[in-house]
Design a protein around this motif. Structure first.
Motif, short mmCIF file in Angstrom:
data_model
loop_
_atom_site.label_atom_id
_atom_site.label_comp_id
_atom_site.label_asym_id
_atom_site.label_seq_id
_atom_site.Cartn_x
_atom_site.Cartn_y
_atom_site.Cartn_z
N TYR A 145 8.45 -19.23 9.01
CA TYR A 145 9.63 -20.03 8.74
C TYR A 145 10.86 -19.35 9.34
O TYR A 145 10.82 -18.19 9.73
N ALA A 154 15.29 -20.56 5.84
CA ALA A 154 14.29 -21.07 4.91
C ALA A 154 13.75 -19.95 4.02
O ALA A 154 13.55 -20.13 2.82
N HIS A 163 4.60 -17.10 4.87
CA HIS A 163 5.38 -17.61 5.99
C HIS A 163 6.66 -16.83 6.29
O HIS A 163 7.42 -17.24 7.16
#
Length: 65
Positions: free
Chosen positions: A24, A28, A58
């Motif tokens: 990400y 985010a 992520h």
């Protein structure tokens, strides 16, 4: 057995691409970390567990803006 000579190297080449986790962006990841802090008093809640899982999967190497 001949097909294995071609298939196995191809699988070894493709597998990291197929099973790698998409990273990400930094923004985010910051929002997910904020959500983790917000729900840290309830570590068993769905919101905390979901945010933690997303950060762990992520946000290892976030994409810069």
């Amino acid at each position: 057995m001949r097909w294995m000579r071609f298939t196995l190297p191809l699988l070894l080449l493709i597998s990291p691409l197929a099973f790698g986790q998409k990273q990400y962006t930094e923004g985010a990841c910051l929002l997910l970390q904020h959500q983790m802090v917000q729900f840290s008093a309830q570590p068993n809640s769905h919101n905390y567990q979901s945010a933690k899982r997303e950060v762990d999967n992520h946000c290892k190497n976030p994409i810069p803006h």
